[in-house]
Write a protein that holds these residues in place. Structure first.
Motif, PDB file in Angstrom:
ATOM      1  N   ASP A 117       0.805  -1.216   0.000  1.00 53.83           N
ATOM      2  CA  ASP A 117       0.000   0.000   0.000  1.00 53.83           C
ATOM      3  C   ASP A 117       0.840   1.268   0.000  1.00 53.83           C
ATOM      4  N   GLU A 118       1.916   1.285   0.788  1.00 53.66           N
ATOM      5  CA  GLU A 118       2.740   2.495   0.877  1.00 53.66           C
ATOM      6  C   GLU A 118       3.523   2.687  -0.415  1.00 53.66           C
ATOM      7  N   VAL A 119       3.823   3.945  -0.728  1.00 53.25           N
ATOM      8  CA  VAL A 119       4.577   4.232  -1.947  1.00 53.25           C
ATOM      9  C   VAL A 119       5.983   3.655  -1.826  1.00 53.25           C
ATOM     10  N   ALA A 120       6.572   3.300  -2.968  1.00 52.35           N
ATOM     11  CA  ALA A 120       7.895   2.682  -2.972  1.00 52.35           C
ATOM     12  C   ALA A 120       8.958   3.609  -2.390  1.00 52.35           C
ATOM     13  N   GLU A 121       8.729   4.913  -2.470  1.00 54.83           N
ATOM     14  CA  GLU A 121       9.710   5.868  -1.955  1.00 54.83           C
ATOM     15  C   GLU A 121       9.931   5.697  -0.455  1.00 54.83           C
ATOM     16  N   VAL A 122       8.925   5.195   0.258  1.00 49.08           N
ATOM     17  CA  VAL A 122       9.075   4.967   1.704  1.00 49.08           C
ATOM     18  C   VAL A 122      10.210   3.982   1.986  1.00 49.08           C
ATOM     19  N   PHE A 123      10.436   3.028   1.074  1.00 49.14           N
ATOM     20  CA  PHE A 123      11.419   1.978   1.306  1.00 49.14           C
ATOM     21  C   PHE A 123      12.713   2.188   0.520  1.00 49.14           C
ATOM     22  N   ALA A 124      12.812   3.272  -0.234  1.00 52.79           N
ATOM     23  CA  ALA A 124      14.010   3.506  -1.031  1.00 52.79           C
ATOM     24  C   ALA A 124      15.236   3.586  -0.134  1.00 52.79           C
ATOM     25  N   ASP A 125      16.305   2.888  -0.537  1.00 54.03           N
ATOM     26  CA  ASP A 125      17.573   2.866   0.199  1.00 54.03           C
ATOM     27  C   ASP A 125      17.413   2.349   1.626  1.00 54.03           C
ATOM     28  N   ARG A 126      16.434   1.472   1.821  1.00 49.96           N
ATOM     29  CA  ARG A 126      16.217   0.860   3.135  1.00 49.96           C
ATOM     30  C   ARG A 126      15.988  -0.634   2.957  1.00 49.96           C
ATOM     31  N   LEU A 127      16.192  -1.379   4.025  1.00 52.59           N
ATOM     32  CA  LEU A 127      15.707  -2.750   4.077  1.00 52.59           C
ATOM     33  C   LEU A 127      15.037  -2.938   5.417  1.00 52.59           C
ATOM     34  N   VAL A 128      13.894  -3.614   5.399  1.00 53.52           N
ATOM     35  CA  VAL A 128      13.100  -3.810   6.606  1.00 53.52           C
ATOM     36  C   VAL A 128      12.606  -5.252   6.632  1.00 53.52           C
ATOM     37  N   PRO A 129      12.425  -5.823   7.810  1.00 49.74           N
ATOM     38  CA  PRO A 129      11.809  -7.150   7.873  1.00 49.74           C
ATOM     39  C   PRO A 129      10.433  -7.107   7.214  1.00 49.74           C
ATOM     40  N   LEU A 130      10.178  -8.033   6.326  1.00 43.88           N
ATOM     41  CA  LEU A 130       8.885  -8.058   5.638  1.00 43.88           C
ATOM     42  C   LEU A 130       7.741  -8.245   6.621  1.00 43.88           C
ATOM     43  N   ALA A 131       7.995  -8.911   7.739  1.00 48.81           N
ATOM     44  CA  ALA A 131       6.952  -9.124   8.745  1.00 48.81           C
ATOM     45  C   ALA A 131       6.423  -7.811   9.309  1.00 48.81           C
ATOM     46  N   GLU A 132       7.221  -6.742   9.253  1.00 46.08           N
ATOM     47  CA  GLU A 132       6.767  -5.442   9.742  1.00 46.08           C
ATOM     48  C   GLU A 132       5.792  -4.786   8.761  1.00 46.08           C
ATOM     49  N   VAL A 133       5.777  -5.253   7.522  1.00 42.51           N
ATOM     50  CA  VAL A 133       4.952  -4.654   6.475  1.00 42.51           C
ATOM     51  C   VAL A 133       3.760  -5.543   6.144  1.00 42.51           C
ATOM     52  N   ALA A 134       4.002  -6.846   6.015  1.00 46.84           N
ATOM     53  CA  ALA A 134       2.962  -7.805   5.629  1.00 46.84           C
ATOM     54  C   ALA A 134       3.249  -9.128   6.327  1.00 46.84           C
ATOM     55  N   PRO A 135       2.807  -9.293   7.581  1.00 46.04           N
ATOM     56  CA  PRO A 135       3.194 -10.468   8.388  1.00 46.04           C
ATOM     57  C   PRO A 135       2.838 -11.809   7.750  1.00 46.04           C
ATOM     58  N   ARG A 136       1.624 -11.944   7.237  1.00 44.74           N
ATOM     59  CA  ARG A 136       1.227 -13.231   6.653  1.00 44.74           C
ATOM     60  C   ARG A 136       2.046 -13.539   5.405  1.00 44.74           C
ATOM     61  N   PHE A 137       2.249 -12.534   4.569  1.00 45.14           N
ATOM     62  CA  PHE A 137       3.052 -12.698   3.365  1.00 45.14           C
ATOM     63  C   PHE A 137       4.476 -13.125   3.732  1.00 45.14           C
ATOM     64  N   ALA A 138       5.033 -12.497   4.774  1.00 43.37           N
ATOM     65  CA  ALA A 138       6.384 -12.843   5.228  1.00 43.37           C
ATOM     66  C   ALA A 138       6.454 -14.301   5.648  1.00 43.37           C
ATOM     67  N   ALA A 139       5.466 -14.757   6.403  1.00 39.27           N
ATOM     68  CA  ALA A 139       5.454 -16.152   6.855  1.00 39.27           C
ATOM     69  C   ALA A 139       5.385 -17.105   5.666  1.00 39.27           C
TER      70      ALA A 139
END
Length: 308
Positions: A117-139
């Protein structure tokens, strides 16, 4: 690189490690650029350090190895499970201790909002655990890579997980203009931004805003990074015949080339050419495979010319 590496998923004619990678099923190609599995053995306790530079967002699952990334100068953080990498305009330093495996897929910028849902610019030059963004998808992504050595089964499980995520979200169609710009950036990155916007029948300001939403960076950055990745691939022996023959001529002079290498790698071209980049090279190679797909130059079953 501190120990001999055994690239189990393949290597180039020059001995550089690569991933096993392939296109997704036709129903996923608006959202997923390419699936990959990279398995590289090294002795327990040994650490390989490198950097990565993504021209698209990536989901990477880390089923083997102790993985760390430098999240700020001198500050390293351990990552495990599934990780969302945003597209990058600067190198991301990473390292892994012990035998390593990583699997996942590159995300097509035009299909970004089908997945998140969030724009890609929010994650530019970053890496975050996918579970923080989409827990079920991460699992689901972690479960898909539980038997990572079974590469074809891992690809199938990754695809099934993405399909389930798209269904759950009632995913929207990809943005056709952004899909077109992705193709232009990968294959013709010398074009002017204003000319591209005009060809796509978009106001240049609106076009730039849409590119930031989907790619995470400004159009000029996307094109500039593409030109750098082309010459970096050529220097690694990964040139796509005909398409990359003029890559070096896209740089005005040696100082221009040096400036771009310092920006995107933190080193000079000469130092890059001498350096081992075992974690960067698989990403470069996968991108070059996409160029071959774009050009449809390989016959069914034919291998890329740089593969051993």
């Amino acid at each position: 690189m501190t120990a001999p590496l055994d690239p189990r998923t393949g290597h180039t004619r020059q001995g550089l490690p690569v991933s096993r990678n392939r296109q997704p099923g036709a129903d996923l190609r608006e959202h997923v650029a390419r699936l990959f599995v990279t398995i590289i053995d090294q002795p327990e306790g040994h650490t390989t350090s490198d950097f990565v530079l993504n021209d698209t967002p990536f989901i990477r699952v880390l089923p083997r190895g102790s993985w760390e990334a430098e999240v700020s100068p001198g500050e390293w953080r351990r990552f495990a499970g599934a990780v969302l990498f945003g597209a990058q305009a600067r190198p991301q330093r990473v390292r892994c201790t012990g035998p390593m495996a990583v699997a996942g897929f590159a995300i097509r910028p035009g299909g970004w909002f089908g997945l998140f849902d969030e724009v890609a610019e929010v994650f530019a030059d970053r890496l975050v655990p996918l579970a923080e963004v989409a827990p079920r998808f991460a699992a689901d992504m972690v479960a898909a890579c539980a038997e990572v050595d079974s590469i074809d089964a891992t690809f199938a499980a990754l695809e099934a997980g993405v399909r389930a995520h798209l269904r759950e979200r009632s995913a929207r169609l990809a943005n056709a203009a952004m899909a077109a710009f992705e193709l232009i950036a990968r294959n013709d990155p010398v074009r002017r931004v204003a000319d591209i916007a005009d060809a796509l029948d978009m106001d240049v300001t609106y076009f730039a805003r849409q590119v930031r939403r989907h790619f995470g960076h400004a159009p000029k950055t996307v094109l500039r990074r593409a030109r750098f990745l082309d010459i970096a691939a050529v220097m690694r022996g990964l040139a796509v015949p005909s398409a990359d023959e003029l890559a070096a001529l896209r740089f005005y002079d040696q100082s221009h080339l040096t400036r771009e290498f310092r920006l995107f790698t933190g080193m000079t071209p000469a130092r890059f050419e001498r350096s081992a980049t075992p974690l960067l090279t698989p990403g470069l190679e996968s991108r070059q495979q996409r160029k071959l797909d774009d050009l449809a130059t390989l016959r069914p079953g034919e291998r890329a010319p740089w593969l051993a």
